[in-house]
Scaffold this active site. Sequence first.
Site, PDB file in Angstrom:
ATOM      1  N   ARG A  50     -33.839  16.833  82.009  1.00  0.00           N
ATOM      2  CA  ARG A  50     -33.785  16.616  83.416  1.00  0.00           C
ATOM      3  C   ARG A  50     -32.748  15.420  83.703  1.00  0.00           C
ATOM      4  O   ARG A  50     -32.430  15.376  84.641  1.00  0.00           O
ATOM      5  CB  ARG A  50     -35.920  15.888  83.077  1.00  0.00           C
ATOM      6  CG  ARG A  50     -36.172  16.724  83.577  1.00  0.00           C
ATOM      7  CD  ARG A  50     -37.597  15.594  83.001  1.00  0.00           C
ATOM      8  NE  ARG A  50     -37.629  16.365  81.502  1.00  0.00           N
ATOM      9  CZ  ARG A  50     -37.534  17.878  80.777  1.00  0.00           C
ATOM     10  NH1 ARG A  50     -38.591  18.798  81.538  1.00  0.00           N
ATOM     11  NH2 ARG A  50     -37.565  17.864  80.157  1.00  0.00           N
ATOM     12  N   THR A  51     -32.616  14.507  82.732  1.00  0.00           N
ATOM     13  CA  THR A  51     -31.515  13.164  82.841  1.00  0.00           C
ATOM     14  C   THR A  51     -30.198  13.723  83.465  1.00  0.00           C
ATOM     15  O   THR A  51     -29.491  13.880  84.392  1.00  0.00           O
ATOM     16  CB  THR A  51     -31.418  12.075  81.991  1.00  0.00           C
ATOM     17  OG1 THR A  51     -32.998  11.798  81.484  1.00  0.00           O
ATOM     18  CG2 THR A  51     -31.004  11.552  82.087  1.00  0.00           C
ATOM     19  N   LYS A  79     -13.781  13.949  64.957  1.00  0.00           N
ATOM     20  CA  LYS A  79     -12.434  13.720  64.424  1.00  0.00           C
ATOM     21  C   LYS A  79     -12.932  12.324  63.660  1.00  0.00           C
ATOM     22  O   LYS A  79     -11.788  11.890  62.840  1.00  0.00           O
ATOM     23  CB  LYS A  79     -11.478  14.385  65.193  1.00  0.00           C
ATOM     24  CG  LYS A  79     -11.278  15.663  65.854  1.00  0.00           C
ATOM     25  CD  LYS A  79      -9.404  15.563  66.302  1.00  0.00           C
ATOM     26  CE  LYS A  79     -10.243  16.576  67.932  1.00  0.00           C
ATOM     27  NZ  LYS A  79      -9.176  16.011  68.440  1.00  0.00           N
ATOM     28  N   ARG A 100     -26.043   9.074  77.383  1.00  0.00           N
ATOM     29  CA  ARG A 100     -27.092   9.558  76.313  1.00  0.00           C
ATOM     30  C   ARG A 100     -26.710   9.293  74.718  1.00  0.00           C
ATOM     31  O   ARG A 100     -25.149   9.882  74.652  1.00  0.00           O
ATOM     32  CB  ARG A 100     -27.763  10.286  76.578  1.00  0.00           C
ATOM     33  CG  ARG A 100     -28.812  10.911  75.722  1.00  0.00           C
ATOM     34  CD  ARG A 100     -29.793  11.823  76.371  1.00  0.00           C
ATOM     35  NE  ARG A 100     -31.282  11.034  77.248  1.00  0.00           N
ATOM     36  CZ  ARG A 100     -32.022  12.148  78.016  1.00  0.00           C
ATOM     37  NH1 ARG A 100     -32.355  13.087  76.988  1.00  0.00           N
ATOM     38  NH2 ARG A 100     -32.789  11.250  78.291  1.00  0.00           N
ATOM     39  N   HIS A 128     -34.934   3.209  77.555  1.00  0.00           N
ATOM     40  CA  HIS A 128     -34.773   4.690  78.824  1.00  0.00           C
ATOM     41  C   HIS A 128     -34.748   3.975  80.498  1.00  0.00           C
ATOM     42  O   HIS A 128     -35.555   4.256  80.673  1.00  0.00           O
ATOM     43  CB  HIS A 128     -35.617   6.033  78.633  1.00  0.00           C
ATOM     44  CG  HIS A 128     -34.760   6.951  79.160  1.00  0.00           C
ATOM     45  ND1 HIS A 128     -34.384   7.754  80.548  1.00  0.00           N
ATOM     46  CD2 HIS A 128     -35.681   8.494  79.132  1.00  0.00           C
ATOM     47  CE1 HIS A 128     -33.749   8.527  80.689  1.00  0.00           C
ATOM     48  NE2 HIS A 128     -34.846   9.562  79.733  1.00  0.00           N
TER      49      HIS A 128
END
Length: 302
Positions: A50-51, A79, A100, A128
Site C-alpha cells: 500500500r504505502t 557492500k 521505509r 508511520h
Amino acid sequence: MPKSLISIQDFSKDEILRILDSAAGFEKDRERDFLAGKVVACLFFEPSTRTRLSFEAAVNRLGARVIGFPDTRNTSQTKGETLEDTIRIVSNYVDLIVMRHPMAGAADIAASVASVPVINAGDGANQHPTQTLLDLYAIKKTQGRLEGLDINMVGDLKYGRAVHSLVEAMSWFSPRFTFTSPEELNIPRKYLEMLDSRGVPYRQVSRIEDGLNECDILYMTRVQQERFPDMEEYEKVKDVYRLTASMLGGVRPGMRIMHPLPRVGEIAEDVDPTPYAYYFQEAGGGMYVRMAIISYLLGYSF
Ligand code: CP
C-alpha cells in the site's frame, strides 16, 4: 534543513487539518500535474504494498517522476555503505525522499543528513505518520468529525507503528481510548505517559468483547511477526484476536472497523460485507493523502 515528516509530531494540529482538506481536494480532482519536472526517490528497505504503490501513484498523478530500487539486495548497502551515505548521495538526485526502513529511528537519521525533505514511510516499530494521516482522513470521513470520539485499538499495540503515530495524533482531538491487547503486546508506557500529560482518558482491556460495543472506531491490527525477537513468543500471541461478523450484533450503528493492513486472520472475511467494514476504503484514501503530503513538503498547497 528542509521540513520533513518523520514523526506525526512534526505536524501541528493546524497542518494536519490542512493536509486532510488538501487530500479531499485531490480526491475530487486527482489529475494535477503541477509537480512536473520534480523527481522523488522511494527507498523501501522493507516490504510494502500500500504505502509504496500509493506513494508512487501519488507522485505520478502529480506529474513528477519516481526512482527507487526493487529491494535492499540491489543497493550498495550490501557492500557496507551506511544509510547516511546512501541518503547524502540520493539527496543530490531528487527533490524529495520517501523511505521505509526496519530500524526505529532510521528516518530521523536520514533527515539529519538529507538536503531535501524526507517522508518516513515506516521505521521499525516506531512511527508511520503517513498511515496516520490517511487514518485521520478515514475517521473524519466516516464520523464527520475528529473531536470527541471513542477509539478502540486492538491487537499488537507494542510493535504496531501505525498505532503509535495514531495515538499521538488523535490525542489532539479529545478522544477516549480503549487499548485491547494481551499483556505481552501492551502499548509502550511512553504513549500512556503522553496521554496522561495531555489529560486524555484511556483504559486497558484484554478481551476483545469488552470494548466492542462502546466505540466509534475499532482499529484492528496485525501481530507484527517481523518485530519479535523470539518466535516462541510470537506463536503464543499470533492468533489472540479474530473479529467475526457474529460479534458485531451490539455495536454502535455508526461504528467503523479500520485496519492499516495487511490483515492475516484478525478480521474474518465475513466482516467485509457488513456496513462496519471500512479498511479497504481507508487504504484507498491513502493516495490522496500522500498527494497532499508531497505537495505540502515541496511548497505547494491549494
Ligand atoms: N499499511 C501499510 O503500511 O501497508 P504496507 O506495508 O503494504 O505498505
